[in-house]
Design a protein around this motif. Structure first.
Motif, mmCIF file in Angstrom:
data_model
loop_
_atom_site.group_PDB
_atom_site.id
_atom_site.type_symbol
_atom_site.label_atom_id
_atom_site.label_comp_id
_atom_site.label_asym_id
_atom_site.label_seq_id
_atom_site.Cartn_x
_atom_site.Cartn_y
_atom_site.Cartn_z
ATOM 1 N N LEU A 164 -5.986 0.609 7.555
ATOM 2 C CA LEU A 164 -6.717 1.877 7.600
ATOM 3 C C LEU A 164 -5.817 3.040 7.197
ATOM 4 C CD1 LEU A 164 -8.835 1.424 10.832
ATOM 5 C CD2 LEU A 164 -9.616 1.350 8.466
ATOM 6 N N GLY A 165 -4.577 3.014 7.647
ATOM 7 C CA GLY A 165 -3.632 4.059 7.255
ATOM 8 C C GLY A 165 -3.363 4.043 5.770
ATOM 9 N N MET A 166 -3.227 2.857 5.205
ATOM 10 C CA MET A 166 -2.979 2.751 3.770
ATOM 11 C C MET A 166 -4.189 3.250 2.984
ATOM 12 S SD MET A 166 -1.814 -0.497 1.505
ATOM 13 C CE MET A 166 -3.392 -1.304 1.548
ATOM 14 N N LEU A 167 -5.379 2.898 3.399
ATOM 15 C CA LEU A 167 -6.579 3.358 2.710
ATOM 16 C C LEU A 167 -6.714 4.875 2.793
ATOM 17 C CD1 LEU A 167 -9.129 0.589 3.691
ATOM 18 C CD2 LEU A 167 -8.052 0.961 1.463
ATOM 19 N N ARG A 168 -6.294 5.467 3.883
ATOM 20 C CA ARG A 168 -6.333 6.929 4.012
ATOM 21 C C ARG A 168 -5.393 7.579 3.003
ATOM 22 N NH1 ARG A 168 -4.068 10.621 8.756
ATOM 23 N NH2 ARG A 168 -4.990 12.567 8.091
ATOM 24 N N VAL A 169 -4.200 7.029 2.864
ATOM 25 C CA VAL A 169 -3.248 7.563 1.890
ATOM 26 C C VAL A 169 -3.808 7.424 0.478
ATOM 27 C CG1 VAL A 169 -0.981 7.177 0.857
ATOM 28 C CG2 VAL A 169 -1.229 7.208 3.336
ATOM 29 N N LEU A 170 -4.405 6.285 0.175
ATOM 30 C CA LEU A 170 -4.997 6.074 -1.150
ATOM 31 C C LEU A 170 -6.113 7.072 -1.424
ATOM 32 C CD1 LEU A 170 -5.219 2.190 -1.280
ATOM 33 C CD2 LEU A 170 -3.654 3.661 -2.527
ATOM 34 N N HIS A 171 -6.897 7.348 -0.436
ATOM 35 C CA HIS A 171 -8.010 8.279 -0.602
ATOM 36 C C HIS A 171 -7.513 9.697 -0.862
ATOM 37 C CE1 HIS A 171 -11.984 9.920 -0.142
ATOM 38 N NE2 HIS A 171 -11.518 10.769 0.771
ATOM 39 N N LYS A 172 -6.461 10.107 -0.199
ATOM 40 C CA LYS A 172 -5.953 11.473 -0.321
ATOM 41 C C LYS A 172 -5.189 11.723 -1.618
ATOM 42 C CE LYS A 172 -5.682 13.055 4.374
ATOM 43 N NZ LYS A 172 -4.886 13.845 5.276
ATOM 44 N N ASN A 173 -4.543 10.705 -2.155
ATOM 45 C CA ASN A 173 -3.667 10.900 -3.307
ATOM 46 C C ASN A 173 -4.340 10.385 -4.578
ATOM 47 O OD1 ASN A 173 -1.610 11.037 -5.152
ATOM 48 N ND2 ASN A 173 -0.054 10.311 -3.747
ATOM 49 N N LEU B 35 -2.963 -5.570 -4.652
ATOM 50 C CA LEU B 35 -3.134 -5.506 -3.205
ATOM 51 C C LEU B 35 -3.567 -6.870 -2.672
ATOM 52 C CD1 LEU B 35 -3.238 -3.928 -0.546
ATOM 53 C CD2 LEU B 35 -5.614 -3.368 -1.103
ATOM 54 N N TRP B 36 -4.506 -7.526 -3.351
ATOM 55 C CA TRP B 36 -4.992 -8.831 -2.917
ATOM 56 C C TRP B 36 -3.869 -9.868 -2.976
ATOM 57 C CZ3 TRP B 36 -8.406 -10.833 0.002
ATOM 58 C CH2 TRP B 36 -8.686 -12.188 -0.046
ATOM 59 N N GLN B 37 -3.050 -9.836 -4.036
ATOM 60 C CA GLN B 37 -1.927 -10.768 -4.153
ATOM 61 C C GLN B 37 -0.921 -10.544 -3.028
ATOM 62 O OE1 GLN B 37 -0.460 -10.059 -8.084
ATOM 63 N NE2 GLN B 37 -2.006 -11.351 -9.060
ATOM 64 N N ALA B 38 -0.645 -9.302 -2.703
ATOM 65 C CA ALA B 38 0.282 -8.999 -1.611
ATOM 66 C C ALA B 38 -0.285 -9.465 -0.274
ATOM 67 C CB ALA B 38 0.573 -7.499 -1.567
ATOM 68 N N PHE C 174 -3.480 2.547 -8.771
ATOM 69 C CA PHE C 174 -3.642 1.504 -7.770
ATOM 70 C C PHE C 174 -4.366 0.300 -8.358
ATOM 71 C CE2 PHE C 174 -5.995 -0.435 -4.248
ATOM 72 C CZ PHE C 174 -4.923 -0.759 -3.438
ATOM 73 N N SER C 175 -3.934 -0.887 -7.984
ATOM 74 C CA SER C 175 -4.549 -2.116 -8.472
ATOM 75 C C SER C 175 -5.004 -2.953 -7.281
ATOM 76 C CB SER C 175 -3.541 -2.904 -9.301
ATOM 77 O OG SER C 175 -3.992 -4.213 -9.517
ATOM 78 N N TRP C 176 -6.299 -3.173 -7.191
ATOM 79 C CA TRP C 176 -6.833 -4.009 -6.114
ATOM 80 C C TRP C 176 -6.325 -5.434 -6.243
ATOM 81 C CZ3 TRP C 176 -8.613 -1.999 -1.907
ATOM 82 C CH2 TRP C 176 -9.184 -0.735 -1.931
#
Length: 64
Positions: A4-13, A25-28, A20-22
């Motif tokens: 949730l914290g990561m998604l918040r940062v993504l939304h703001k920036n 993210l999925w591979q990680a 960003f590459s989904w």
């Protein structure tokens, strides 16, 4: 909580969101899901003498 914290940062920036590459993210996520690292039993001081690549291989964190 971390996601949730990561998604918040993504939304703001906006600049970061464009790069960003989904897929990455999925591979990680998959690497973490398949890893053998258990934070409850991990003793990092026993591994300090090893190179990072060896530690990553030990816990199956190596990027495929």
């Amino acid at each position: 909580m971390l996601a949730l914290g990561m998604l918040r940062v993504l939304h703001k920036n906006l600049n970061y969101r464009q790069k960003f590459s989904w897929n990455r993210l999925w591979q990680a996520y998959q690497r973490g899901h398949h890893s053998q690292l258990n934070p409850d039993t991990w003793e990092p001081e026993l591994l300090w003498h090893l190179p990072l690549t060896d530690v990553q291989a030990l816990f199956f964190l190596v990027k495929n």
